[in-house]
Motif scaffolding. Structure first.
Motif, PDB file in Angstrom:
ATOM      1  N   THR A   2      46.353  36.955  39.920  1.00 10.73           N
ATOM      2  CA  THR A   2      45.292  37.558  40.705  1.00 10.73           C
ATOM      3  C   THR A   2      44.788  36.576  41.747  1.00 10.73           C
ATOM      4  O   THR A   2      44.796  35.369  41.545  1.00 10.73           O
ATOM      5  N   ALA A   4      41.736  36.824  42.920  1.00  9.26           N
ATOM      6  CA  ALA A   4      40.278  36.946  42.906  1.00  9.26           C
ATOM      7  C   ALA A   4      39.664  35.556  42.848  1.00  9.26           C
ATOM      8  O   ALA A   4      40.341  34.572  42.596  1.00  9.26           O
ATOM      9  N   ALA A   5      38.361  35.491  43.072  1.00  9.22           N
ATOM     10  CA  ALA A   5      37.669  34.210  42.987  1.00  9.22           C
ATOM     11  C   ALA A   5      37.826  33.644  41.581  1.00  9.22           C
ATOM     12  O   ALA A   5      38.007  34.392  40.625  1.00  9.22           O
ATOM     13  N   PRO A   6      37.780  32.327  41.418  1.00 12.86           N
ATOM     14  CA  PRO A   6      37.969  31.749  40.081  1.00 12.86           C
ATOM     15  C   PRO A   6      36.826  32.123  39.143  1.00 12.86           C
ATOM     16  O   PRO A   6      35.745  32.502  39.582  1.00 12.86           O
ATOM     17  N   LEU A   7      37.077  32.032  37.863  1.00 12.04           N
ATOM     18  CA  LEU A   7      36.043  32.319  36.870  1.00 12.04           C
ATOM     19  C   LEU A   7      34.923  31.300  37.018  1.00 12.04           C
ATOM     20  O   LEU A   7      35.182  30.125  37.261  1.00 12.04           O
ATOM     21  N   PRO A   8      33.653  31.715  36.834  1.00 14.17           N
ATOM     22  CA  PRO A   8      32.546  30.748  36.869  1.00 14.17           C
ATOM     23  C   PRO A   8      32.701  29.741  35.730  1.00 14.17           C
ATOM     24  O   PRO A   8      33.217  30.086  34.658  1.00 14.17           O
TER      25      PRO A   8
ATOM     26  N   GLU B  17      32.383  39.085  43.661  1.00 13.40           N
ATOM     27  CA  GLU B  17      33.762  38.764  44.067  1.00 13.40           C
ATOM     28  C   GLU B  17      34.627  38.398  42.871  1.00 13.40           C
ATOM     29  O   GLU B  17      35.820  38.672  42.841  1.00 13.40           O
ATOM     30  N   VAL B  18      33.995  37.765  41.870  1.00 14.53           N
ATOM     31  CA  VAL B  18      34.758  37.360  40.697  1.00 14.53           C
ATOM     32  C   VAL B  18      35.221  38.576  39.908  1.00 14.53           C
ATOM     33  O   VAL B  18      36.348  38.645  39.456  1.00 14.53           O
ATOM     34  N   TRP B  19      34.321  39.569  39.783  1.00 12.39           N
ATOM     35  CA  TRP B  19      34.649  40.668  38.866  1.00 12.39           C
ATOM     36  C   TRP B  19      35.260  41.879  39.545  1.00 12.39           C
ATOM     37  O   TRP B  19      35.743  42.777  38.884  1.00 12.39           O
ATOM     38  N   SER B  20      35.192  41.975  40.877  1.00 14.85           N
ATOM     39  CA  SER B  20      35.671  43.195  41.511  1.00 14.85           C
ATOM     40  C   SER B  20      37.143  43.067  41.868  1.00 14.85           C
ATOM     41  O   SER B  20      37.642  41.974  42.085  1.00 14.85           O
ATOM     42  N   ILE B 218      41.372  43.078  35.505  1.00 17.40           N
ATOM     43  CA  ILE B 218      41.752  41.681  35.721  1.00 17.40           C
ATOM     44  C   ILE B 218      42.750  41.545  36.883  1.00 17.40           C
ATOM     45  O   ILE B 218      43.374  40.507  37.048  1.00 17.40           O
TER      46      ILE B 218
END
Lengths: 193, 394
Positions: A2, A4-8, B17-20, B218
């Motif tokens: 993915t 997407a932004a990295p996990l916090p 942004e992390v979860w979408s 995910i």
């Protein structure tokens, strides 16, 4: 994979703790339940004959077959609605030096004949027709896992000796294997852990 | 990134942004091939250097994060998991049971500690590898415990507990590799339950749907084929497990409906990357596979099929394969093309060996269908000359 932004960062820590805790708790709770059953339950000794297959994940084991595994429904009181996959309560009484089924019941019986025990079982399958049906019962103590390659030895050992299994019975009728007896001698006691 | 000064709004935006769902990646093969094409076009002067650079940047942003070291790490992790599982199954009594339990617990904790460390340092894929090992050890520990206490129980229950724990890990770390493992264990669970009860496992499609939702969450687009494959196997196994009594021609009917919807959506949709554009080809492809299995079963596995019915079913199978070929070619879907070619070929081999009563009948069938397919080709060329298909049917 993915983008997407990295996990916090805080979440990575929470995720690690959460997943590790849950994945330790599941086997841990099985262990706790078994220890409770083995240390608090009644003991009964059942005669048996082993055969030797292998499980995909748990390795070699012997299948244990008991006199109380097979019930001629014509011989004992039983619920009319009995069907495959049902959960059922089995009242067993001492007979000679083994145990025999004296009745089957849908619910936990309130009163029991002296010396009798109650076991919870699943109806594995029914064969035959009408009143002459035979029920195959499963108590959850039908497999005994052994170190790789030793299943045949156990089978050989009991070919001319009598093998019995000591079973712990909890208050709800659940059963667990506690030890093995060969020719009246308690050869193996299952440790609690 | 600025620390400390981020406003609540910025934090919220980052969390979103992390979860979408965001952009997904294409397979490495496509990106590499496109890179080579861009280099060629740039050399031939077909595109300017600026355009080439912009296209390269776009392609690079879509390159899969998986390099060779990552792939090797994942494969190594699978080998480690299998090693743990077989170690448990060996039931080696040189090491006391308590020590074996402690070993697995230690290994599990070490795996997740490593995973946390790797994720924190930005090595997400190696982190996933560690989570994979941890979830494998978790499965091993369930099996060890039920072995220790000789729990007969229902072996499928142990596998289900394993699948659920692994799913939790996949969700918590948003780890596609772990998702694949959880999905595989669910399939194993379903197969075990079906074998044990000898009844259709009706919950399985719901489980697959839930796993599909998790995969979407995910951003794991590669899951689509796995999901479709699992559902296909389930539908195809329906008549085997349930008998033909569910409803007549069940496999064929389900396959035709799904495939027709997929094909229609493919023809109507544009070239974008929306939900429909991405999933319609999958619906057509797997609908075709399901329908093909239904037709194949009716022709070659059922007993005493009358000759007229067999000829009709054979013709239907060939027409269906040609239709999928046509749609796949029109919309540029290589996979649909390959699978339709494969289906067409299998059907031909099947007819050749079974024969329509006599070899002469078979010959007449092949001749008639050959003439008809060539007529279709000729018709297609005519349309192309008139510009109706504008080069698509090339």
């Amino acid at each position: 994979m993915t983008r997407a932004a990295p996990l916090p960062r805080w979440w990575i820590l929470v995720a690690g703790l959460l997943v590790a805790t849950v994945q330790l708790a599941v086997p841990g709770s099985i262990i706790a339940g078994r220890i409770a059953l083995l240390s608090a339950g009644h003991e009964i000794t059942l005669k048996t004959v082993p055969v030797d297959p292998r499980d995909l994940f748990r390795g070699d084991y012997v299948i244990l077959n008991f006199a109380i595994s097979r019930v001629e429904l014509a011989d004992v009181p039983h619920p009319d609605t009995i069907d495959e996959l049902d959960e059922i309560f089995v009242i067993i009484s001492p007979q000679d030096d083994d145990w025999a089924v004296s009745s089957l019941s849908e619910a936990m019986p309130d009163t029991m004949p002296p010396g009798a025990q109650v076991l919870r079982a699943d109806v594995d399958y029914l064969s035959g027709e009408g009143a002459n049906r035979t029920a195959r019962l499963r108590y959850g103590v039908e497999s005994y896992f052994v170190p790789e390659g030793t299943g045949r030895d156990l089978e050989k050992l009991v070919r001319d000796k009598a093998l019995s299994v000591i079973v712990a019975v909890g208050p709800g009728g659940r059963a667990a294997i506690k030890g093995l007896v060969i020719d009246g001698e308690r050869i193996y006691d299952e440790p609690l852990l | 990134m600025r620390r400390g000064g981020a406003s609540v709004l910025l934090r919220a935006k980052r969390a979103f942004e992390v979860w979408s769902p965001g952009k997904e990646n294409r397979l490495a093969g496509y990106v590499d091939k496109a890179m080579r094409d861009v280099a060629r076009w740039s050399e031939q002067g077909l595109i300017t250097d600026e355009a080439a650079a912009a296209i390269r940047a776009d392609l690079a942003s879509r390159r899969s994060g998986y390099g060779l070291p990552h792939i090797f790490a994942l494969l190594g992790a699978i080998l480690l998991v299998l090693s743990v599982l077989t170690f448990v199954a060996a039931n080696w009594d040189e090491i006391p049971r308590l020590a074996r339990v402690a070993m697995l617990a230690g290994l599990l904790i070490a795996s997740y500690a490593a995973a946390v460390r790797l994720f924190l340092t930005g090595h997400d894929i190696f982190g996933q590898t560690a989570v994979l090992v941890g979830s494998g050890v978790y499965g091993g520990s369930i099996m060890l415990v039920s072995q220790m206490y000789h729990i007969y129980g229902n072996p499928a229950d142990a596998v289900l507990a394993w699948a659920l724990g692994t799913t939790l890990a996949a969700a918590a770390f948003r780890a596609p590799a772990v998702w694949v493992m959880a999905f595989a264990i669910f399939c194993l669970w379903s197969a075990g339950t079906t074998a044990e009860s000898n009844e259709v496992h009706w919950i399985f499609p719901l489980v697959v749907a839930a796993m599909a939702a998790l995969a979407w969450w995910i951003h794991f687009t590669g899951a689509r084929h796995l999901v479709a494959l699992a559902l296909t196997a389930w539908v195809v196994s329906l008549p085997i497990v349930h008998g033909a009594s569910f409803f007549p021609y069940q496999t064929l009917t389900i396959g035709l409906c799904v495939g027709a919807i997929g094909a229609a959506a493919m023809l109507l949709a544009g070239d974008g990357e929306g939900f429909v554009e991405r999933n319609a080809p999958i619906a057509m492809l797997y609908g075709y596979v399901i329908a093909f299995c239904g037709l194949f079963n009716m022709q070659f596995f059922e007993h005493d099929v009358p000759l007229e019915k067999f000829v009709m079913l054979a013709a239907a199978t060939l027409v269906l394969s040609l239709a999928v070929l046509a749609v796949g070619r029109l919309r540029g879907r290589g996979m649909a093309l390959s699978v339709a070619y494969l289906g067409f070929s299998i059907e031909l081999v099947g007819i050749y060996f079974k024969t329509f009563g006599t070899l002469l009948n078979t010959s007449i069938f092949f001749f008639t269908s050959g003439v008809m397919v060539i007529a279709l080709a000729w018709f297609g060329m005519r349309l192309r000359k008139r510009g109706v298909l504008a080069g698509d049917f090339s």
